[in-house]
Scaffold this motif. Structure first.
Motif: not given
Ligand SMILES: [Zn+2]
Ligand SMILES: [Zn+2]
Length: 443
Positions: A151, A153, A155, A248, A270
């Motif tokens: 995904h 994000h 991180d 998520h 995640d």
């Molecule tokens: Zn995430």
């Protein structure tokens, strides 16, 4: 008195004393070595307990005759990158990021490298800070051409620009291939992100051409439907990778399942516990799933408000108890939890809580943890990383740099001090050594 009733001679007594001394010294050395190993690798002892305890004392101890005061130790319980041949039936996984969006020296953000005995290598997520860990593995960049993003994000793909553009000066000459999910809207999809990433680095890209062979700067983007359930998104060279939806953030997060050589590797990226992970990860050899810090530690260690801690620690992410529940249903050969600051004081708490719901094999990952997986064994070690890393040579013959960047304006051009008396000897040196006649010009 000896057992046969005869008293010992003086020499026998001295020998006996020497023998006792030897045993005491050897014992002390063993305690010291064991203390060093435990002190050096506390995580191995606590995190791979199940594996370590299945090894008998006879199997565990190297043959004493293999030790020598002048030769190297017969066995290292450490992985030194670049020194071990991967066997044809073997899978090696290296944690290159296991922490949080705010990276720290001990833990970069999400990234796992999977290496297969057929030579294929795959990066799953490439979170902030992970490029440093990837480089420490000393793998030629042309072999690291496949990145799967769970995904968008930061991180989970924050180090992609560094890996992509930085890789071109580390001798990558092969296009970088990216797989990532679509979003509910086009602007939440991977293709959109990759297009904008290239726009964001327009200046960087404009400077590169004309200086080096920049073929490794090409991006090949494969966006797939985030709603696909166990759909094949990659099928090459005997390796099949599927995606399943993850729960998520907002729509558009996924988990990955890699199958090769009768083995199954699952990377959750995640996700909250979800039905797709439970159904399609069943019986995995390796099942990676996020395992967040307990909410109470989010309050006391990370200074979240209680409501923030509960939202983040049990709904947005997966608590250790939920992680344990998932693994008790999936029953992998090795469960791997990650995505928390894994320290001497947090790890026991996380382990205690996940043990309320799961009693199978588990590793709580930190950066540079390594798993060697075959059908018969899973070996867990830490990698010892060098800090002074240089690139491997290019795997293809380099071509002369193509094109030029946007030329300097007359204004900037007029500011350049050529210092020919300094430059000419530098050029002469190279041309003399390599039999060339290069006279590079300011663009
Ligand atoms: Zn995430
Ligand atoms: Zn994350």
């Amino acid at each position: 008195m000896k057992p046969d009733g005869k008293s010992r001679t003086r020499e026998e007594n001295i020998m006996k004393k020497q023998h006792h001394m030897f045993i005491i010294i050897a014992g002390l050395m063993l305690v010291l070595v064991a203390g060093f190993v435990v002190g050096r690798h506390p995580k191995l002892v606590t995190q791979a307990t199940d594996h370590i305890l299945t090894v008998s004392p006879a199997e565990a101890a190297p043959n004493a005759s293999e030790f020598s005061p002048t030769k190297p130790l017969p066995e290292f319980d450490v992985y030194y990158p670049g020194t071990e041949e991967l066997q044809p039936d073997e899978m090696r996984i290296v944690a290159c990021g296991t922490g949080m969006p705010s990276v720290r020296p001990k833990q970069a953000a999400a990234c796992f490298l999977v290496e297969l005995g057929n030579g294929d290598k795959f990066l799953f997520d490439i979170g902030s800070g992970s490029h440093e860990r990837i480089s420490a593995l000393k793998i030629p960049y042309d072999y690291l051409d496949k990145v799967f993003i769970g995904h968008l994000h930061v991180d989970h793909y924050g180090d992609l620009p560094s890996f992509w553009l930085g890789g071109t000066v580390m001798n990558r000459l092969t296009p970088l291939r990216i797989w990532g999910p679509s979003g509910e809207k086009a602007e939440y999809g991977t293709q959109y992100a990759m297009d904008r990433m290239q726009e964001m680095y327009a200046w960087d890209l404009a400077t590169r051409s004309g200086f080096i062979d920049f073929r490794g700067g090409a991006l090949e983007v494969h966006e797939f439907d985030y709603k696909g359930v166990n759909d094949v998104i990659y099928d090459e060279n005997g390796v099949v990778i599927r995606s399943i939806p993850a729960v998520h953030g907002i729509d558009g997060a996924v988990s990955f399942i890699l199958e090769w050589n009768g083995m199954k590797f699952v990377y959750g990226s995640d996700t909250a516990p979800n039905k797709w992970y439970l159904e399609h990860s069943k019986g995995a050899d390796i099942a990676i799933h996020e395992c967040f810090l307990p909410s109470v530690l989010l309050v006391t260690k990370q200074f979240f408000a209680p409501i923030e801690a509960l939202r983040v620690g049990s709904i947005a992410h997966t608590s250790p108890e939920q992680f344990g529940k998932v693994m008790s249903l999936v029953k992998p050969r090795m469960a791997i939890g990650y995505h928390f600051y894994n320290d001497f004081d947090t790890q026991p708490e996380v382990m205690d809580r996940l043990r309320k719901t799961y009693d199978g094999p588990v590793s709580l990952a930190v950066d540079y943890m390594v798993w060697n997986v075959t059908k018969d064994d899973i070996r867990v070690r830490m990698a010892a990383a060098d800090e002074e890393i240089w690139p491997s040579p290019a795997l293809k013959e380099k071509q002369p740099p193509e094109g030029t960047s946007d030329a300097f304006s007359e204004f900037i051009n007029s500011g350049f001090e050529a210092f020919p008396e300094v430059l000419n000897p530098i050029w002469d040196e190279i041309n003399k050594i390599y039999g060339t006649d290069h006279k590079p010009e300011l663009k």
